[in-house]
Design a protein around this motif. Structure first.
Motif, PDB file in Angstrom:
ATOM      1  N   ALA A  40       1.722   2.884   6.604  1.00  0.00           N
ATOM      2  CA  ALA A  40       2.548   2.959   5.405  1.00  0.00           C
ATOM      3  C   ALA A  40       3.340   4.262   5.442  1.00  0.00           C
ATOM      4  CB  ALA A  40       1.663   2.903   4.164  1.00  0.00           C
ATOM      5  N   PRO A  41       4.456   4.312   4.731  1.00  0.00           N
ATOM      6  CA  PRO A  41       5.264   5.539   4.721  1.00  0.00           C
ATOM      7  C   PRO A  41       4.439   6.750   4.301  1.00  0.00           C
ATOM      8  CG  PRO A  41       6.467   3.745   3.725  1.00  0.00           C
ATOM      9  CD  PRO A  41       5.076   3.235   3.949  1.00  0.00           C
ATOM     10  N   GLY A  42       4.515   7.817   5.087  1.00  0.00           N
ATOM     11  CA  GLY A  42       3.812   9.044   4.764  1.00  0.00           C
ATOM     12  C   GLY A  42       2.337   9.040   5.064  1.00  0.00           C
ATOM     13  N   LYS A  43       1.841   7.963   5.661  1.00  0.00           N
ATOM     14  CA  LYS A  43       0.408   7.863   5.965  1.00  0.00           C
ATOM     15  C   LYS A  43       0.190   7.681   7.463  1.00  0.00           C
ATOM     16  CE  LYS A  43      -1.040   6.021   1.504  1.00  0.00           C
ATOM     17  NZ  LYS A  43      -1.847   4.953   0.811  1.00  0.00           N
ATOM     18  N   GLN A  44      -1.036   7.956   7.890  1.00  0.00           N
ATOM     19  CA  GLN A  44      -1.370   7.761   9.290  1.00  0.00           C
ATOM     20  C   GLN A  44      -1.594   6.284   9.581  1.00  0.00           C
ATOM     21  OE1 GLN A  44      -4.655  10.258  10.454  1.00  0.00           O
ATOM     22  NE2 GLN A  44      -3.337  12.040  10.690  1.00  0.00           N
ATOM     23  N   LYS A  86      -1.465  -7.520  -1.582  1.00  0.00           N
ATOM     24  CA  LYS A  86      -1.347  -6.543  -2.653  1.00  0.00           C
ATOM     25  C   LYS A  86      -0.244  -5.545  -2.304  1.00  0.00           C
ATOM     26  CE  LYS A  86      -6.367  -6.694  -3.383  1.00  0.00           C
ATOM     27  NZ  LYS A  86      -7.617  -5.889  -3.434  1.00  0.00           N
ATOM     28  N   PRO A  87       0.335  -4.897  -3.290  1.00  0.00           N
ATOM     29  CA  PRO A  87       1.364  -3.888  -2.982  1.00  0.00           C
ATOM     30  C   PRO A  87       0.877  -2.818  -2.014  1.00  0.00           C
ATOM     31  CG  PRO A  87       1.431  -4.423  -5.312  1.00  0.00           C
ATOM     32  CD  PRO A  87       0.235  -5.139  -4.742  1.00  0.00           C
ATOM     33  N   GLU A  88      -0.390  -2.485  -2.053  1.00  0.00           N
ATOM     34  CA  GLU A  88      -0.915  -1.465  -1.138  1.00  0.00           C
ATOM     35  C   GLU A  88      -1.032  -1.945   0.301  1.00  0.00           C
ATOM     36  OE1 GLU A  88      -2.233  -2.481  -4.053  1.00  0.00           O
ATOM     37  OE2 GLU A  88      -4.448  -2.530  -3.964  1.00  0.00           O
ATOM     38  N   ASP A  89      -0.768  -3.222   0.549  1.00  0.00           N
ATOM     39  CA  ASP A  89      -0.708  -3.732   1.923  1.00  0.00           C
ATOM     40  C   ASP A  89       0.654  -3.479   2.559  1.00  0.00           C
ATOM     41  OD1 ASP A  89      -2.567  -6.572   0.766  1.00  0.00           O
ATOM     42  OD2 ASP A  89      -3.344  -4.849   1.895  1.00  0.00           O
ATOM     43  N   THR A  90       1.605  -2.988   1.781  1.00  0.00           N
ATOM     44  CA  THR A  90       2.937  -2.711   2.304  1.00  0.00           C
ATOM     45  C   THR A  90       2.862  -1.673   3.412  1.00  0.00           C
ATOM     46  OG1 THR A  90       4.042  -3.267   0.236  1.00  0.00           O
ATOM     47  CG2 THR A  90       5.201  -1.780   1.737  1.00  0.00           C
ATOM     48  N   ALA A  91       3.375  -2.038   4.578  1.00  0.00           N
ATOM     49  CA  ALA A  91       3.304  -1.162   5.760  1.00  0.00           C
ATOM     50  C   ALA A  91       3.999  -1.849   6.922  1.00  0.00           C
ATOM     51  CB  ALA A  91       1.858  -0.874   6.135  1.00  0.00           C
ATOM     52  N   ALA A  92       4.209  -1.081   7.984  1.00  0.00           N
ATOM     53  CA  ALA A  92       4.595  -1.666   9.262  1.00  0.00           C
ATOM     54  C   ALA A  92       3.307  -2.013  10.001  1.00  0.00           C
ATOM     55  CB  ALA A  92       5.427  -0.690  10.066  1.00  0.00           C
ATOM     56  N   TYR A  93       3.232  -3.213  10.533  1.00  0.00           N
ATOM     57  CA  TYR A  93       2.022  -3.700  11.196  1.00  0.00           C
ATOM     58  C   TYR A  93       2.265  -3.784  12.704  1.00  0.00           C
ATOM     59  CZ  TYR A  93      -0.236  -4.819   6.790  1.00  0.00           C
ATOM     60  OH  TYR A  93      -0.838  -4.730   5.551  1.00  0.00           O
TER      61      TYR A  93
END
Length: 123
Positions: A40-44, A86-93
Motif C-alpha cells: 500500500a502507499p507509504g507502507k512496506q 475492504k478499503p484496507e486491501d487497497t494496494a499493488a499486489y
C-alpha cells in the motif's frame, strides 16, 4: 530468465470480489512455494498468502477467510481469489516466492518482481 506477470486487479466497492492471476516463467515456479505480496502507499511490502507446490496454503490473519490462493502447476499459474474486499486491501499486489513453515508465512522473495496489479477498494 525469470519473469513474473500479474493481472486481474481493478476498482471495486467494499464487499466486492476480484481474482488475481500470476504467470511465472523459468524454474522459479516449478520448485517453489509461491506467494502473493501487497504494498500500500507509504507502507512496506507484505506477504498475505502462499501455496506450496503440493497445495498447502497459509494466510495472513487480516485476509484469512476472505482470500483463497490456488495454483495450476501445469500452466505455471498462481491465483488469488479475493472476496469481501475492504478499503484496507487497497494496494499493488505482486507474486513471488515464499515459505510456509508450521502453517505460518515467511518471506522468501527475490529480485524478480513483476509490475504488479493494482487493487482499489472504495467504501
Amino acid at each position: 530468465q525469470v519473469q513474473l506477470v500479474e493481472s486481474g486487479g481493478g476498482s471495486v466497492q467494499a464487499g466486492g470480489s476480484l481474482r488475481l492471476s500470476c504467470v511465472a516463467s523459468g524454474t522459479i515456479f516449478k520448485i517453489n512455494t509461491m506467494g502473493w505480496y501487497r504494498q500500500a502507499p507509504g507502507k512496506q511490502r507484505e506477504l498475505v498468502a502462499a501455496i506450496t507446490r503440493g497445495g498447502i496454503t497459509a494466510y495472513q490473519d487480516s485476509v484469512n477467510g476472505r482470500f483463497t490462493v490456488s495454483r495450476d502447476n501445469a500452466k505455471n499459474m498462481v491465483y488469488l481469489q479475493m472476496n469481501s474486499l475492504k478499503p484496507e486491501d487497497t494496494a499493488a499486489y505482486y507474486c513471488n516466492t515464499a515459505v510456509i513453515i508450521g502453517g505460518r508465512l515467511y518471506r522468501n522473495d527475490n529480485d524478480y518482481w513483476g509490475q504488479g496489479t493494482q487493487v482499489s477498494v472504495s467504501s
